[in-house]
Scaffold this motif. Structure first.
Motif, mmCIF file in Angstrom:
data_model
loop_
_atom_site.group_PDB
_atom_site.id
_atom_site.type_symbol
_atom_site.label_atom_id
_atom_site.label_comp_id
_atom_site.label_asym_id
_atom_site.label_seq_id
_atom_site.Cartn_x
_atom_site.Cartn_y
_atom_site.Cartn_z
ATOM 1 N N THR A 174 60.797 32.664 62.309
ATOM 2 C CA THR A 174 62.013 32.220 61.626
ATOM 3 C C THR A 174 61.628 31.351 60.445
ATOM 4 O OG1 THR A 174 62.219 30.221 62.947
ATOM 5 C CG2 THR A 174 63.295 32.203 63.809
ATOM 6 N N ARG A 175 62.617 31.056 59.617
ATOM 7 C CA ARG A 175 62.360 30.216 58.447
ATOM 8 C C ARG A 175 61.888 28.817 58.878
ATOM 9 N NH1 ARG A 175 66.385 30.379 53.875
ATOM 10 N NH2 ARG A 175 64.775 31.338 52.664
ATOM 11 N N GLU A 222 54.774 25.618 59.272
ATOM 12 C CA GLU A 222 53.428 26.016 58.848
ATOM 13 C C GLU A 222 53.087 25.465 57.458
ATOM 14 O OE1 GLU A 222 50.985 27.890 60.362
ATOM 15 O OE2 GLU A 222 52.165 27.876 62.200
ATOM 16 N N LEU A 223 54.108 25.325 56.613
ATOM 17 C CA LEU A 223 53.865 24.896 55.234
ATOM 18 C C LEU A 223 53.744 23.379 55.079
ATOM 19 C CD1 LEU A 223 56.285 27.225 53.245
ATOM 20 C CD2 LEU A 223 53.857 27.525 53.682
ATOM 21 N N MET A 224 54.100 22.631 56.109
ATOM 22 C CA MET A 224 54.085 21.171 56.013
ATOM 23 C C MET A 224 52.678 20.649 55.715
ATOM 24 S SD MET A 224 55.964 18.615 56.023
ATOM 25 C CE MET A 224 57.224 17.978 57.038
ATOM 26 N N ASN A 225 52.590 19.738 54.760
ATOM 27 C CA ASN A 225 51.357 19.027 54.387
ATOM 28 C C ASN A 225 50.245 19.900 53.826
ATOM 29 O OD1 ASN A 225 52.359 16.466 55.047
ATOM 30 N ND2 ASN A 225 51.892 16.811 57.209
ATOM 31 N N ILE A 226 50.574 20.993 53.164
ATOM 32 C CA ILE A 226 49.557 21.768 52.454
ATOM 33 C C ILE A 226 49.158 20.968 51.220
ATOM 34 C CG2 ILE A 226 49.135 23.840 51.083
ATOM 35 C CD1 ILE A 226 50.853 25.397 52.958
ATOM 36 N N LYS A 227 47.840 20.839 51.003
ATOM 37 C CA LYS A 227 47.325 20.057 49.876
ATOM 38 C C LYS A 227 46.552 20.960 48.929
ATOM 39 C CE LYS A 227 46.737 16.049 52.789
ATOM 40 N NZ LYS A 227 45.790 15.228 53.530
ATOM 41 N N VAL A 228 46.707 20.677 47.629
ATOM 42 C CA VAL A 228 45.994 21.424 46.598
ATOM 43 C C VAL A 228 45.558 20.442 45.521
ATOM 44 C CG1 VAL A 228 46.266 23.149 44.778
ATOM 45 C CG2 VAL A 228 47.299 23.541 46.970
ATOM 46 N N SER A 229 44.335 20.628 45.017
ATOM 47 C CA SER A 229 43.885 19.859 43.860
ATOM 48 C C SER A 229 43.122 20.798 42.943
ATOM 49 C CB SER A 229 43.006 18.687 44.290
ATOM 50 O OG SER A 229 41.823 19.158 44.878
ATOM 51 N N LEU A 230 43.094 20.454 41.675
ATOM 52 C CA LEU A 230 42.389 21.262 40.697
ATOM 53 C C LEU A 230 40.931 20.837 40.624
ATOM 54 C CD1 LEU A 230 45.029 21.368 37.839
ATOM 55 C CD2 LEU A 230 44.550 23.093 39.557
ATOM 56 N N PHE A 231 40.088 21.741 40.204
ATOM 57 C CA PHE A 231 38.663 21.490 40.064
ATOM 58 C C PHE A 231 38.426 20.361 39.060
ATOM 59 C CE2 PHE A 231 34.513 22.592 38.132
ATOM 60 C CZ PHE A 231 33.736 22.426 39.254
ATOM 61 N N LEU A 232 37.636 19.388 39.429
ATOM 62 C CA LEU A 232 37.293 18.223 38.603
ATOM 63 C C LEU A 232 38.527 17.440 38.155
ATOM 64 C CD1 LEU A 232 34.432 19.660 36.358
ATOM 65 C CD2 LEU A 232 34.206 18.176 38.342
ATOM 66 N N ILE A 262 52.749 19.446 49.908
ATOM 67 C CA ILE A 262 54.096 19.867 50.290
ATOM 68 C C ILE A 262 54.608 18.892 51.343
ATOM 69 C CG2 ILE A 262 55.490 21.653 51.375
ATOM 70 C CD1 ILE A 262 53.621 23.731 50.248
ATOM 71 N N LYS A 263 55.616 18.123 50.983
ATOM 72 C CA LYS A 263 56.256 17.197 51.920
ATOM 73 C C LYS A 263 57.620 17.722 52.368
ATOM 74 C CE LYS A 263 53.280 13.853 52.107
ATOM 75 N NZ LYS A 263 52.574 13.565 53.321
ATOM 76 N N GLU A 264 58.275 18.499 51.525
ATOM 77 C CA GLU A 264 59.576 19.102 51.824
ATOM 78 C C GLU A 264 59.423 20.628 51.783
ATOM 79 O OE1 GLU A 264 62.547 17.798 52.617
ATOM 80 O OE2 GLU A 264 61.697 15.791 52.645
ATOM 81 N N PRO A 265 59.009 21.243 52.881
ATOM 82 C CA PRO A 265 58.769 22.683 52.860
ATOM 83 C C PRO A 265 60.030 23.521 52.681
ATOM 84 C CG PRO A 265 58.437 21.806 55.060
ATOM 85 C CD PRO A 265 58.662 20.645 54.163
ATOM 86 N N LYS A 266 61.209 22.937 52.933
ATOM 87 C CA LYS A 266 62.457 23.694 52.739
ATOM 88 C C LYS A 266 62.598 24.146 51.290
ATOM 89 C CE LYS A 266 66.012 22.488 55.992
ATOM 90 N NZ LYS A 266 67.224 21.773 56.263
ATOM 91 N N SER A 297 67.743 42.107 63.608
ATOM 92 C CA SER A 297 68.267 42.625 64.866
ATOM 93 C C SER A 297 68.461 41.508 65.882
ATOM 94 C CB SER A 297 67.323 43.696 65.427
ATOM 95 O OG SER A 297 66.059 43.132 65.711
ATOM 96 N N LYS A 298 67.686 40.448 65.743
ATOM 97 C CA LYS A 298 67.821 39.288 66.631
ATOM 98 C C LYS A 298 68.325 38.107 65.820
ATOM 99 C CE LYS A 298 63.678 40.724 69.089
ATOM 100 N NZ LYS A 298 62.295 40.367 69.346
ATOM 101 N N MET A 299 68.960 37.187 66.518
ATOM 102 C CA MET A 299 69.405 35.964 65.843
ATOM 103 C C MET A 299 68.528 34.828 66.308
ATOM 104 S SD MET A 299 71.586 36.703 63.687
ATOM 105 C CE MET A 299 72.440 35.246 63.144
ATOM 106 N N PRO A 300 68.095 33.960 65.507
ATOM 107 C CA PRO A 300 68.183 33.936 64.049
ATOM 108 C C PRO A 300 67.264 34.988 63.435
ATOM 109 C CG PRO A 300 66.812 32.118 64.784
ATOM 110 C CD PRO A 300 67.332 32.816 66.020
ATOM 111 N N LYS A 301 67.530 35.327 62.202
ATOM 112 C CA LYS A 301 66.732 36.384 61.576
ATOM 113 C C LYS A 301 65.282 35.924 61.444
ATOM 114 C CE LYS A 301 67.984 35.167 56.835
ATOM 115 N NZ LYS A 301 68.629 35.608 55.638
ATOM 116 N N ARG A 302 64.400 36.901 61.576
ATOM 117 C CA ARG A 302 62.971 36.631 61.568
ATOM 118 C C ARG A 302 62.316 37.399 60.427
ATOM 119 N NH1 ARG A 302 61.658 34.262 66.214
ATOM 120 N NH2 ARG A 302 59.515 34.958 66.477
ATOM 121 N N TYR A 303 61.254 36.813 59.903
ATOM 122 C CA TYR A 303 60.466 37.463 58.860
ATOM 123 C C TYR A 303 59.250 38.092 59.516
ATOM 124 C CZ TYR A 303 63.364 34.811 55.649
ATOM 125 O OH TYR A 303 64.431 34.307 54.954
#
Length: 116
Positions: A58-59, A65-75, A82-86, A107-113
């Motif tokens: 589900t969403r 899963e997306l909570m606290n993903i971190k990214v930085s650029l090279f040098l 990501i603090k607000e994954p919504k 077909s099921k509730m709630p909808k699933r991806y």
């Protein structure tokens, strides 16, 4: 003759310095766009991996899963987290649906991806 050679060397040095300055300036201007692109790419990979592992999700589960993903650029000291994954999950899921990477199982509730 020695004066002409010295002047040419100074001009070449100045051109190299101008090029490096312009390159750094443009890179600095595009830093936020690059961070956003990298975080979207990393989030999409994480979603694909989670869907492969769990089947359908589900969403809310995807947002977890997306909570606290971190990214930085090279040098670079700048980082994006990501603090607000919504906010980002809807955008990424819509993009993945449009590209045909995932489907919605309603077909099921709630909808699933699910993966295609």
């Amino acid at each position: 003759m020695k004066i002409v050679k010295t002047i040419i060397e100074i001009l070449c040095f100045a051109l190299v310095i101008m090029f490096l300055y312009a390159w750094g300036y443009v890179k600095e201007q595009r830093k936020s766009q690059e961070l956003l692109r990298e975080i979207n790419k990393k989030a999409e990979k994480k979603i694909m991996k989670a869907l492969k592992k769990n089947g359908g999700m589900t969403r809310k589960e995807i947002e977890g899963e997306l909570m606290n993903i971190k990214v930085s650029l090279f040098l670079s000291k700048n980082k994006a987290v990501i603090k607000e994954p919504k906010m980002i999950s809807k955008q990424i899921l819509d993009k993945m649906l449009k590209e045909g990477k995932i489907n919605i199982d309603s077909s099921k509730m709630p909808k699933r991806y699910v993966l295609k």
